[in-house]
Motif scaffolding. Structure first.
Motif, short mmCIF file in Angstrom:
data_model
loop_
_atom_site.label_atom_id
_atom_site.label_comp_id
_atom_site.label_asym_id
_atom_site.label_seq_id
_atom_site.Cartn_x
_atom_site.Cartn_y
_atom_site.Cartn_z
N SER A 23 -5.39 -6.39 4.59
CA SER A 23 -5.39 -6.26 5.64
C SER A 23 -4.53 -7.29 6.61
CB SER A 23 -6.71 -6.20 6.71
OG SER A 23 -6.41 -5.87 7.91
N SER B 86 0.86 -1.18 -0.04
CA SER B 86 0.03 0.08 -0.12
C SER B 86 0.89 1.20 0.13
CB SER B 86 -0.93 0.06 1.24
OG SER B 86 -0.15 0.12 2.34
N ARG C 168 -12.51 -0.90 -0.08
CA ARG C 168 -12.74 0.46 -0.01
C ARG C 168 -13.31 1.18 -1.46
NH1 ARG C 168 -7.97 0.76 3.49
NH2 ARG C 168 -8.72 0.47 5.68
N HIS D 198 0.49 -3.74 3.27
CA HIS D 198 -0.75 -4.10 3.78
C HIS D 198 -1.57 -2.62 4.17
CE1 HIS D 198 0.70 -3.07 8.24
NE2 HIS D 198 1.55 -2.56 7.41
N ASP D 199 -2.50 -2.69 5.03
CA ASP D 199 -3.42 -1.80 5.25
C ASP D 199 -2.65 -0.88 6.59
OD1 ASP D 199 -5.61 -0.31 5.26
OD2 ASP D 199 -6.59 -1.45 6.81
N THR D 200 -2.29 0.12 6.16
CA THR D 200 -1.81 1.34 7.33
C THR D 200 -2.89 2.09 7.78
OG1 THR D 200 -1.01 3.09 5.89
CG2 THR D 200 0.56 1.09 6.26
N THR E 33 -8.62 0.46 -1.29
CA THR E 33 -8.68 -1.02 -1.32
C THR E 33 -7.46 -1.88 -1.21
OG1 THR E 33 -10.99 -1.04 -2.38
CG2 THR E 33 -9.76 -3.07 -2.29
N CYS E 34 -7.14 -2.34 0.00
CA CYS E 34 -5.90 -3.12 0.02
C CYS E 34 -6.02 -4.31 1.11
CB CYS E 34 -4.82 -2.15 0.39
SG CYS E 34 -5.22 -1.29 2.13
N VAL F 141 -9.52 -5.51 2.36
CA VAL F 141 -10.44 -4.45 3.04
C VAL F 141 -10.93 -3.86 1.61
CG1 VAL F 141 -10.63 -2.66 4.32
CG2 VAL F 141 -9.08 -4.50 4.92
N THR G 74 -4.16 4.34 4.73
CA THR G 74 -4.97 3.99 3.45
C THR G 74 -6.46 4.58 3.64
OG1 THR G 74 -5.26 1.95 4.57
CG2 THR G 74 -3.39 2.02 3.06
N GLU G 75 -7.08 4.45 4.71
CA GLU G 75 -8.48 4.89 4.69
C GLU G 75 -8.69 6.36 4.55
OE1 GLU G 75 -10.62 4.46 8.45
OE2 GLU G 75 -8.91 3.90 9.49
#
Lengths: 353, 353
Positions: free
Chosen positions: B311, B267, B347, B295-297, B308-309, B345, B300-301
């Protein structure tokens, strides 16, 4: 090489080598040899003596340096992993570690990073005590200093060489490096004022780190110099993360009249600030100018708009910390402090074109 | 507790305890006691014996575990600081460290992180050798495995317990945890295909880490399953950083016909990909769908659009690595491997609304 002598740790009450020997059922000579790091002591005995001496409040007088010199060739860095920040990473420290290890390994030393979770146990010094009592390192780097910092007092007491990253009132005279957050806060605020801004918001951490005080002091000084009032409502405290930046921006952009400029202490908050601006349909740069604080990561120039923020040579900082400690181990250094300036990198986020 | 015996390290030539004793001018009994970690040996002598044994290619047979058990109560993690990535930080590792230290400290152990710069010296194993020879740790965590990895072979030879983060052909039977990058690559690619995409680009690292091979293999498998051709031009290699993402996107979005979907292995590349899309006037999500990889840090959101990545529970991963090693130290564990799934995840960045 001056030999260390023992003094009772003031807060632990008076006791003597004699007491220690009696308690452990071994000779005074053995206790003395163990505490003075002589080679002809059984290692298990040495461990017991050191542990008991530590419990009874005995610390070597001043000469932790000579006591430990060359013992491990490891330099420790006590690394707190702050809640809410771990998942974001620590670009600052990672580059710093590289610089430190580079200098140390060229001199036959190694950096060992010791993660600490001070809130996890009843004794916030627990890990530091283990490091010292087990003689895991020859010297230590202490980041994240607080105004009053018992870690520094403890290290000064046991006499192990250390360098602090950040200023503190604790620990007596000791070498330190700090980044001039006060100058950074003042410079960024004055820059906003020069561009015509009158309502300037600021996002700072909710912790008790020294840098927060300095950054806020610089902000207030610039306001005062321009004859602008300081407003509590324009100060938001939160996590130094994208989420913290988002929360701060949400609060600050609700203030009426709305601020036209936002200063964050750390560039990691910028992604959250950008998102909140987008949600409100505000243009970053045009409607609200943003300066991203310390420090410049490889991400900032790729944000849209590219983030104006403060640059730091973290590798050089890591190198210098190593140099200071190596000089201390060579008995060459004074416990002087160094205040490093922070330089602004101008990009698009604070530009009204 | 089985006592370790000595075997000559195959590549270093034959020699014996007798040679060692003669070389050092001390008795055979002392050499033996020093190598077997008996308490009644002068620590300086022990150091000399271990150093000489190591030079002469002597290693303990299998029983590094018992040899070292309880010696330091430190668990080491050899941490490479990869060029081009340090400045961005390591959110993955920082959270992992927290989980590991949490489990270790509850059992009276501590995590020590040992930064390594394998390219800095002629001997890429230099730091690892110092750690082992000076008995700095009881066991080791080795991240970033390579297909062929001399570090793992070395640890297997000296017989110190270790767990690898990542698979490798080296090191004999040993415990490992790996993240299922193949499944992740396949899942994301299949998701793009299911959404109607036919030209799907992929950005992977330019290094020799195992995860890159697995991720690419998953991508190819999903293409094959859908009867789509594999095109070299749609694969970009680069740094796993925002700059690397920007460079990859610049190259991939120049391919004609232009890909309509982009998959990055990590990500951290997303910020650079977003910027390149903005520069080209392309909408992320509408014109080009993006999945940000592992991965989801917490960042990202907050990106616009939210990324979208995949987790990962990095804290749990850190905890599990500690548990595996503690079980090894208790002689309870088999050298088994664990392949952890990676969860997507969902998004906005891959949505065509």
């Amino acid at each position: 090489m001056k030999k260390p002598s023992l003094i009772p740790h003031a807060q632990a009450g008076a006791s003597g080598i004699r007491d220690l020997a009696a308690r452990l059922g071994i000779s005074i000579g053995t206790v003395s040899r163990a505490l003075n790091d002589k080679p002809d002591v059984n290692p298990e005995t040495r461990k017991r003596v050191i542990a008991a001496a530590s419990e009874l409040g005995y610390v070597p007088q001043q000469s932790g340096r000579s006591l430990r010199k060359g013992a491990t060739h490891n330099i420790g860095l006590l690394w707190e992993i702050p809640e809410g920040r771990a998942a974001y990473g620590e670009p600052f420290f990672l580059s710093l570690f590289g610089g430190t290890q580079q200098v140390l390994s060229a001199r036959g030393y190694d950096l060992v990073i010791m993660p600490d979770q001070p809130g996890a146990t009843a004794d916030p010094l627990a890990r530091l005590r283990r490091i010292i009592q087990q003689r895991q390192v020859d010297a230590l780097i202490l980041p994240w200093t607080r105004t009053m910092d018992p870690r520094l007092d403890y290290l000064a007491e046991v006499g192990i060489p250390f360098v602090a990253l950040g200023r503190s009132r604790s620990g007596g005279p000791h070498p330190w490096i700090d980044l001039d957050f006060e100058q950074a806060g003042e410079f960024a605020t004055a820059r906003f004022i020069a561009a015509g801004h009158r309502r300037i918001a600021i996002a700072i951490p909710a912790d008790s780190l020294m840098q927060k005080r300095f950054f806020l002091a610089g902000y207030r000084r610039a306001l005062k110099a321009a004859g602008l009032p300081f407003e509590r409502a324009l100060v938001a405290e939160g996590h130094v993360t994208p989420a913290g930046g988002y929360a701060a921006a949400t609060r600050l952009l609700d203030v009426i009249p709305r601020p036209t400029a936002m200063l964050a202490i750390d560039s990691s908050m910028a992604v959250g600030i950008y998102r909140r601006l987008a949600e409100l349909g505000l243009s970053c740069g045009q409607d609200v100018a943003v300066i991203g604080g310390v420090h410049d990561t490889p991400m900032t120039e790729f944000l849209v708009p590219a983030l104006t923020c403060f640059s730091l040579d973290t590798v050089a900082l890591g190198r210098r910390l190593a140099e200071i400690l190596l000089a201390r181990l060579d008995s060459k250094a004074n416990p002087a402090g160094e205040l490093w300036p922070i330089v602004l990198v101008e990009r698009q986020s604070d530009r009204i074109d």
